[in-house]
Scaffold this motif. Sequence first.
Motif, mmCIF file in Angstrom:
data_model
loop_
_atom_site.group_PDB
_atom_site.id
_atom_site.type_symbol
_atom_site.label_atom_id
_atom_site.label_comp_id
_atom_site.label_asym_id
_atom_site.label_seq_id
_atom_site.Cartn_x
_atom_site.Cartn_y
_atom_site.Cartn_z
ATOM 1 N N TYR A 1 59.642 78.965 68.830
ATOM 2 C CA TYR A 1 59.309 77.855 68.007
ATOM 3 C C TYR A 1 60.314 76.798 68.016
ATOM 4 O O TYR A 1 59.809 75.446 68.211
ATOM 5 C CB TYR A 1 59.118 78.372 66.456
ATOM 6 C CG TYR A 1 58.792 77.277 65.446
ATOM 7 C CD1 TYR A 1 57.449 76.633 65.250
ATOM 8 C CD2 TYR A 1 59.633 76.689 64.476
ATOM 9 C CE1 TYR A 1 57.235 75.875 64.325
ATOM 10 C CE2 TYR A 1 59.519 75.777 63.622
ATOM 11 C CZ TYR A 1 58.092 74.884 63.786
ATOM 12 O OH TYR A 1 57.832 74.007 62.814
ATOM 13 N N LEU B 1 55.212 76.562 71.518
ATOM 14 C CA LEU B 1 54.475 76.720 70.337
ATOM 15 C C LEU B 1 53.400 77.958 70.502
ATOM 16 O O LEU B 1 53.214 78.691 69.361
ATOM 17 C CB LEU B 1 53.836 75.409 69.996
ATOM 18 C CG LEU B 1 54.693 74.270 70.026
ATOM 19 C CD1 LEU B 1 53.843 73.087 69.378
ATOM 20 C CD2 LEU B 1 55.753 74.735 68.982
ATOM 21 N N LEU C 1 51.532 75.747 62.976
ATOM 22 C CA LEU C 1 50.855 75.988 64.470
ATOM 23 C C LEU C 1 49.461 76.258 64.412
ATOM 24 O O LEU C 1 48.606 75.671 65.406
ATOM 25 C CB LEU C 1 51.562 77.023 65.150
ATOM 26 C CG LEU C 1 53.138 77.110 65.129
ATOM 27 C CD1 LEU C 1 53.687 78.457 65.628
ATOM 28 C CD2 LEU C 1 53.413 75.976 66.233
#
Length: 362
Positions: A274, A279, A310
Motif C-alpha cells: 500500500y 494498490l 481501495l
Amino acid sequence: CALGRRDPSCAIAPLSKSWHLGGGASAHFFLGQAFEAQGMVQEALTAYSQVFEDAPVIYPALYAYARLASDHGLGERVFEKIDALAVHDANPAVYYTGAKICLGLKDYDRCQAYIDKAMAKKEVSGPFFLLQAALFEATGKDEGVEKTLAECITKLPQYVGGWLKLSAYYVKKQRISDAVQVMEQALNSFPDHPEIKGNLAWLLLEEETDFDRALDLAREAYDTLPGQAWLMDTLGWAYYHKKIYSQAQWMLEQAEELTPGNGMIQYHLGMVLYHRGKLFQAKTKLESALGYISLDTRQRDKAESLLAVLNGKEGLKDEGENMIFNPEATPSLDLESQIPSETGESEDILKPDWSNMDSSAH
C-alpha cells in the motif's frame, strides 16, 4: 538419511535390517518413527514399546508411544505403562510424559497428580514449570500462570524457555511493557540469543518506541537464524517502520514463501505494498489477511480502513499527509503534483502503480 529427507518408506528396510543385526533400541526408535510417518500405527506402537522396555531411559520413545496411543483412543494402556515404569524408575521424565499426555486429553486432575509426583522427588527442569503454567492456563488460573513462570526464571535463570514463555504470557494479556521488561532482562543474560533479540525487536515495534533499535536487533537475529519466517516477518516490519519499503517488501515476500498461510505476514505485506503504491496487490493481501484469526482488533480496523479506501468508499492520506489514490478514480489526475518530493529512500517514493490494477477495478 531417508528420515531426514522425509522419505520414511525408504527408511523402513535399512532400519529393520539394522535392528536384526543388533542395532538395538535406537534402531527400534527410528523404525517406529518411520512406521508412524507411513501411517502404520500398530507397527509404530510395537517398535516404540520395545524401545522403552529394552532401554527405559530413552524417554522420547515413551512419549512417542504415549502420544500415538492416546491419539488412537488407547489412553488407559498408556497410563498403565507409565505407572508401571514409575514403580521402577522415578525419573521426572516418566511423570512429565504422563502429565503432558493428560493435559492433551484434558484430564487435568491426573495431569496435576503427575506434576506433583515429579516435583516431590527432586528439583525439576524448566519444561516442568512450563507444563504447570500450561495446566493453570487451561483451567483458567491466570494468577498461577504468572507465578509459575516467574518462579521458573528465578530458580532456573539459564533456562531460556522460561523467559520467552513469561514474555509471551504478558503479550497475550496485552501487557506489552511487562513483556519488554522481561526480554530486556533476558537479553542481559543471553546477549547473543537470536530468539530473545527477535522477540524484543517485535515488542519494540509493537510499542512504537525505538524503531532504530528494533531494526538492529531484528537484523542481528536474522543473521543468526536466516531461515525463520517469524524473524523475516519481524525484520520486514522493522524496515516498514523505518520507511525502507523496498527492503521490507522483499523480506516479507521471503517470509510468505515459507509460510503462505500466515495472516500476520499477509497483513504486513499488504501494508508495505500500500505504501509503495501497489494498490491492487495491497488490496489482495489485506483481504486475505482478514480471513485469519491472528490479527488483533487494531490491525483489523487498520486493514478494513485501507480496504475501504481501495474500494473507493472514502479518501485517505498516508502518515506523511500524502494522498493515496482511489483505484476507481480516473487515471487522468495530476499524479505528479501529489507525489512527495522527498522521502527517506529515493526508490521508495509513494507512487500509485496503475499497472497493478486489473480492468475490473476501474
